[in-house]
Design a protein around this motif. Structure first.
Motif, PDB file in Angstrom:
ATOM      1  N   SER A 191      52.502   3.786 -13.260  1.00  0.00           N
ATOM      2  CA  SER A 191      52.806   4.867 -14.193  1.00  0.00           C
ATOM      3  C   SER A 191      52.447   6.202 -13.564  1.00  0.00           C
ATOM      4  O   SER A 191      51.637   6.277 -12.642  1.00  0.00           O
ATOM      5  CB  SER A 191      52.033   4.676 -15.502  1.00  0.00           C
ATOM      6  OG  SER A 191      52.449   3.515 -16.178  1.00  0.00           O
ATOM      7  N   VAL A 192      53.039   7.260 -14.069  1.00  0.00           N
ATOM      8  CA  VAL A 192      52.719   8.607 -13.574  1.00  0.00           C
ATOM      9  C   VAL A 192      52.156   9.429 -14.722  1.00  0.00           C
ATOM     10  O   VAL A 192      50.960   9.652 -14.817  1.00  0.00           O
ATOM     11  CB  VAL A 192      53.955   9.289 -12.954  1.00  0.00           C
ATOM     12  CG1 VAL A 192      53.569  10.656 -12.385  1.00  0.00           C
ATOM     13  CG2 VAL A 192      54.546   8.417 -11.844  1.00  0.00           C
ATOM     14  N   ALA A 193      53.019   9.883 -15.631  1.00  0.00           N
ATOM     15  CA  ALA A 193      52.547  10.719 -16.733  1.00  0.00           C
ATOM     16  C   ALA A 193      51.564   9.985 -17.630  1.00  0.00           C
ATOM     17  O   ALA A 193      50.635  10.589 -18.165  1.00  0.00           O
ATOM     18  CB  ALA A 193      53.736  11.222 -17.554  1.00  0.00           C
ATOM     19  N   LEU A 194      51.747   8.687 -17.796  1.00  0.00           N
ATOM     20  CA  LEU A 194      50.885   7.921 -18.700  1.00  0.00           C
ATOM     21  C   LEU A 194      49.767   7.185 -17.970  1.00  0.00           C
ATOM     22  O   LEU A 194      49.044   6.393 -18.583  1.00  0.00           O
ATOM     23  CB  LEU A 194      51.719   6.905 -19.493  1.00  0.00           C
ATOM     24  CG  LEU A 194      52.860   7.458 -20.342  1.00  0.00           C
ATOM     25  CD1 LEU A 194      53.500   6.346 -21.152  1.00  0.00           C
ATOM     26  CD2 LEU A 194      52.367   8.561 -21.267  1.00  0.00           C
ATOM     27  N   LYS A 195      49.610   7.421 -16.686  1.00  0.00           N
ATOM     28  CA  LYS A 195      48.653   6.635 -15.909  1.00  0.00           C
ATOM     29  C   LYS A 195      47.231   6.784 -16.441  1.00  0.00           C
ATOM     30  O   LYS A 195      46.722   7.898 -16.556  1.00  0.00           O
ATOM     31  CB  LYS A 195      48.696   7.048 -14.439  1.00  0.00           C
ATOM     32  CG  LYS A 195      47.856   6.122 -13.544  1.00  0.00           C
ATOM     33  CD  LYS A 195      48.134   6.363 -12.075  1.00  0.00           C
ATOM     34  CE  LYS A 195      47.443   5.322 -11.209  1.00  0.00           C
ATOM     35  NZ  LYS A 195      47.795   5.456  -9.792  1.00  0.00           N
ATOM     36  N   PRO A 196      46.563   5.672 -16.738  1.00  0.00           N
ATOM     37  CA  PRO A 196      45.196   5.752 -17.239  1.00  0.00           C
ATOM     38  C   PRO A 196      44.172   5.633 -16.117  1.00  0.00           C
ATOM     39  O   PRO A 196      44.458   5.102 -15.046  1.00  0.00           O
ATOM     40  CB  PRO A 196      45.115   4.526 -18.157  1.00  0.00           C
ATOM     41  CG  PRO A 196      45.958   3.505 -17.451  1.00  0.00           C
ATOM     42  CD  PRO A 196      47.093   4.293 -16.795  1.00  0.00           C
ATOM     43  N   VAL A 197      42.985   6.133 -16.383  1.00  0.00           N
ATOM     44  CA  VAL A 197      41.859   5.906 -15.479  1.00  0.00           C
ATOM     45  C   VAL A 197      41.351   4.478 -15.634  1.00  0.00           C
ATOM     46  O   VAL A 197      40.875   3.862 -14.690  1.00  0.00           O
ATOM     47  CB  VAL A 197      40.730   6.922 -15.765  1.00  0.00           C
ATOM     48  CG1 VAL A 197      39.446   6.545 -15.041  1.00  0.00           C
ATOM     49  CG2 VAL A 197      41.169   8.318 -15.344  1.00  0.00           C
ATOM     50  N   SER A 198      41.489   3.955 -16.851  1.00  0.00           N
ATOM     51  CA  SER A 198      41.035   2.584 -17.104  1.00  0.00           C
ATOM     52  C   SER A 198      41.785   1.995 -18.287  1.00  0.00           C
ATOM     53  O   SER A 198      42.422   2.723 -19.063  1.00  0.00           O
ATOM     54  CB  SER A 198      39.527   2.549 -17.360  1.00  0.00           C
ATOM     55  OG  SER A 198      39.205   3.295 -18.521  1.00  0.00           O
ATOM     56  N   ILE A 199      41.715   0.677 -18.400  1.00  0.00           N
ATOM     57  CA  ILE A 199      42.255  -0.046 -19.551  1.00  0.00           C
ATOM     58  C   ILE A 199      41.072  -0.677 -20.273  1.00  0.00           C
ATOM     59  O   ILE A 199      40.254  -1.374 -19.658  1.00  0.00           O
ATOM     60  CB  ILE A 199      43.260  -1.127 -19.127  1.00  0.00           C
ATOM     61  CG1 ILE A 199      44.400  -0.513 -18.309  1.00  0.00           C
ATOM     62  CG2 ILE A 199      43.826  -1.845 -20.352  1.00  0.00           C
ATOM     63  CD1 ILE A 199      45.355  -1.546 -17.728  1.00  0.00           C
ATOM     64  N   ILE A 200      40.970  -0.421 -21.573  1.00  0.00           N
ATOM     65  CA  ILE A 200      39.856  -0.937 -22.366  1.00  0.00           C
ATOM     66  C   ILE A 200      40.381  -2.005 -23.306  1.00  0.00           C
ATOM     67  O   ILE A 200      41.319  -1.770 -24.077  1.00  0.00           O
ATOM     68  CB  ILE A 200      39.165   0.194 -23.155  1.00  0.00           C
ATOM     69  CG1 ILE A 200      38.646   1.269 -22.192  1.00  0.00           C
ATOM     70  CG2 ILE A 200      38.018  -0.361 -23.993  1.00  0.00           C
ATOM     71  CD1 ILE A 200      38.047   2.478 -22.882  1.00  0.00           C
ATOM     72  N   PHE A 201      39.776  -3.172 -23.245  1.00  0.00           N
ATOM     73  CA  PHE A 201      40.156  -4.308 -24.089  1.00  0.00           C
ATOM     74  C   PHE A 201      39.151  -4.444 -25.220  1.00  0.00           C
ATOM     75  O   PHE A 201      37.946  -4.573 -24.981  1.00  0.00           O
ATOM     76  CB  PHE A 201      40.210  -5.596 -23.269  1.00  0.00           C
ATOM     77  CG  PHE A 201      41.252  -5.588 -22.191  1.00  0.00           C
ATOM     78  CD1 PHE A 201      42.496  -6.160 -22.401  1.00  0.00           C
ATOM     79  CD2 PHE A 201      41.006  -4.976 -20.965  1.00  0.00           C
ATOM     80  CE1 PHE A 201      43.470  -6.141 -21.408  1.00  0.00           C
ATOM     81  CE2 PHE A 201      41.961  -4.952 -19.968  1.00  0.00           C
ATOM     82  CZ  PHE A 201      43.202  -5.531 -20.194  1.00  0.00           C
ATOM     83  N   PHE A 202      39.665  -4.401 -26.452  1.00  0.00           N
ATOM     84  CA  PHE A 202      38.811  -4.524 -27.634  1.00  0.00           C
ATOM     85  C   PHE A 202      39.149  -5.830 -28.335  1.00  0.00           C
ATOM     86  O   PHE A 202      40.192  -5.966 -28.964  1.00  0.00           O
ATOM     87  CB  PHE A 202      39.030  -3.345 -28.581  1.00  0.00           C
ATOM     88  CG  PHE A 202      38.106  -3.325 -29.773  1.00  0.00           C
ATOM     89  CD1 PHE A 202      36.901  -2.649 -29.721  1.00  0.00           C
ATOM     90  CD2 PHE A 202      38.444  -3.992 -30.940  1.00  0.00           C
ATOM     91  CE1 PHE A 202      36.047  -2.630 -30.819  1.00  0.00           C
ATOM     92  CE2 PHE A 202      37.602  -3.989 -32.042  1.00  0.00           C
ATOM     93  CZ  PHE A 202      36.401  -3.299 -31.979  1.00  0.00           C
ATOM     94  N   PHE A 203      38.283  -6.835 -28.191  1.00  0.00           N
ATOM     95  CA  PHE A 203      38.446  -8.129 -28.852  1.00  0.00           C
ATOM     96  C   PHE A 203      37.555  -8.119 -30.085  1.00  0.00           C
ATOM     97  O   PHE A 203      36.333  -8.269 -29.988  1.00  0.00           O
ATOM     98  CB  PHE A 203      38.065  -9.275 -27.917  1.00  0.00           C
ATOM     99  CG  PHE A 203      38.898  -9.345 -26.663  1.00  0.00           C
ATOM    100  CD1 PHE A 203      40.117 -10.002 -26.665  1.00  0.00           C
ATOM    101  CD2 PHE A 203      38.469  -8.742 -25.478  1.00  0.00           C
ATOM    102  CE1 PHE A 203      40.896 -10.074 -25.511  1.00  0.00           C
ATOM    103  CE2 PHE A 203      39.230  -8.805 -24.326  1.00  0.00           C
ATOM    104  CZ  PHE A 203      40.447  -9.468 -24.338  1.00  0.00           C
ATOM    105  N   SER A 204      38.142  -7.937 -31.260  1.00  0.00           N
ATOM    106  CA  SER A 204      37.338  -7.711 -32.463  1.00  0.00           C
ATOM    107  C   SER A 204      36.499  -8.917 -32.854  1.00  0.00           C
ATOM    108  O   SER A 204      35.456  -8.767 -33.499  1.00  0.00           O
ATOM    109  CB  SER A 204      38.243  -7.311 -33.632  1.00  0.00           C
ATOM    110  OG  SER A 204      39.177  -8.326 -33.924  1.00  0.00           O
TER     111      SER A 204
END
Length: 442
Positions: free
Chosen positions: A160-173
């Motif tokens: 991704s370019v414009a939407l590129k994240p620094v990280s991906i966070i997974f939230f398992f409730s």
């Protein structure tokens, strides 16, 4: 990650329908009052809840005690994440993001936003841990395991370019079982972020007969919150130059603000910085912000109109706003503990503006202000510059806000039109809004 399902076959279908309808109504109320969430994002969440209600309306209580699968738990969990105070700049919710130039690889992302100032993606799951498989069914493309889904997300994020994240966070409730959690840590080395999330006991309330009562509640005490870093260059913010102390005897709120800037820029901090655009600098030195309100109110109307022409009402509204809530106090809260920077373009524009429109006192304050902010080169981030240059997304503003984005720093601004235009592209942006102030010729 596809919408998660929760099943319950232990109670009657009629009871399940009524309980789920109440949950839908409660989460709808929460969506309406979510702070700093765009109308389009609220509409997306609302449509998902309405879809659940439509599904429930097609069921009948005569269908025996069969199990019913619903998605409302997933939506509740997304809303819970959105309420976290360290989340801002939400630009997308519950959307798929694909690889450029291909439609074959797409990944579901529940929230595109900034978390503690960094652009991130959130992937939310409300599944029972025993139904989360690490490997999945290899022969089925529709039932991929968690490992394959993570790898797809990382591939899409990297490209991704414009939407590129620094990280991906997974939230398992509902957390993860021991085997899956161990595999997650072994193969992806995530950072545990659970300690940074608040209000794990979460209630949905409703007003009945003038009093608020809890009608539904759930706990997120067993949630797992795991962050995987995406390979992005990290800026060493402590490499920014420091400003040497300058002996000044400035008084009032302007003096307090300048002293705080000198303190932040002259010593080691935790590396946090704040980027000022031109509107912020003008607000700091404006006569309106510096004890000039009464003088302006006492000025005859015809004289004000001669000076400000068509902007007279705009200036008077700023005067009234300043009397109600002094802007220096708001800015002091934002800059506390942060290095204060401006890019070269802002520095040049501010100097020109003050030279043309500023009065003697405003020019003196501008001179003092420029001595205590750090001027950095124009260095807009790649993701900001990947956005098309349009009337609403002007190149000048892309450079200013993009420089803040490059440093993973919030931009203090009154230019919310540009901020909204960026969010409409789907790109998250970390900003602080301030009320506008004009130069008065003071």
């Amino acid at each position: 990650m596809d919408a998660d399902k929760e099943c319950d076959s232990l109670i009657t279908l009629d009871t399940i329908i009524k309980q789920t309808q109440k949950r839908c109504e409660a989460v709808m109320d929460k969506i309406e009052i979510l702070p700093n969430l765009s109308l389009s994002c609220k509409r997306t969440l609302t449509r998902l809840v309405q879809s659940e209600l439509a599904f429930l309306s097609r069921l009948t209580s005569t269908d025996s005690t069969t199990s019913v699968c619903v998605n409302i738990g997933h939506i509740e969990s997304v809303v819970h994440v959105l309420q976290q105070p360290n989340i801002s700049g939400v630009s997308r919710v519950c959307k798929t993001i694909g690889l450029q130039n291909t439609t074959s690889k797409r990944a579901h992302v529940d929230i595109v936003c900034t978390f503690e100032g960094n652009p991130v993606w959130f992937v939310v799951s409300d599944r029972n841990p025993k139904y989360i498989s690490w490997y999945g069914q290899q022969e089925s493309s529709r039932n991929k395991g968690l490992c394959d889904k993570i790898q797809l997300l990382l591939e899409v994020a990297h490209n991704s370019v414009a939407l590129k994240p620094v990280s991906i966070i997974f939230f398992f409730s509902n957390g993860l079982d021991r085997f899956t959690l161990d595999k997650f840590h072994t193969e992806f080395e995530p950072v545990d972020l659970k300690s940074k999330f608040y209000n794990f006991d979460f209630s949905f309330s409703k007003e009945l007969e003038g009093e608020w009562i809890d009608i539904l509640s759930r706990s997120y005490q067993h949630a797992s919150v795991l962050e995987i870093k995406v390979n992005c260059p990290q800026m060493d913010k402590n490499q920014l130059p420091f400003i040497k102390p300058n002996n000044t005897n400035l008084t009032g709120s302007f003096g307090d603000l300048i002293s705080l800037m000198m303190l932040s820029n002259n010593g080691k901090t935790d590396g946090d910085i704040v980027n000022f655009d031109t509107t912020a600098l003008v607000a700091i030195v404006s006569g309106i912000s510096n004890s000039g309100t009464q003088k302006l109110l006492d000025t005859p109307e015809d004289e004000l109109k001669a000076r400000f022409k068509g902007n007279t009402e705009f200036v008077i509204s700023q005067v009234l706003s300043e009397i109600e809530s002094p802007i220096h106090m708001d800015i002091i809260k934002v800059i506390s503990g942060r290095k204060c920077v401006i890019c070269e373009s802002v520095c040049a524009e501010f100097k020109e503006l003050v030279l043309m429109c500023g009065g003697v006192n405003e020019k003196l304050r501008a001179e003092q202000l420029l001595k205590v902010v750090v001027v950095v080169p124009d260095s807009p981030s790649g993701r900001m510059m990947s956005l098309p240059t349009t009337r609403k997304l002007g190149l000048k503003n892309k450079i200013v806000f993009g420089t803040g984005d490059y440093w993973h720093a919030p931009t203090l601004t009154a230019n919310m039109g540009f901020v909204r235009a960026v969010l409409q592209t789907g790109m998250s942006l970390f900003t602080f809004e301030h009320r506008p102030r004009a130069l008065t010729g003071d």
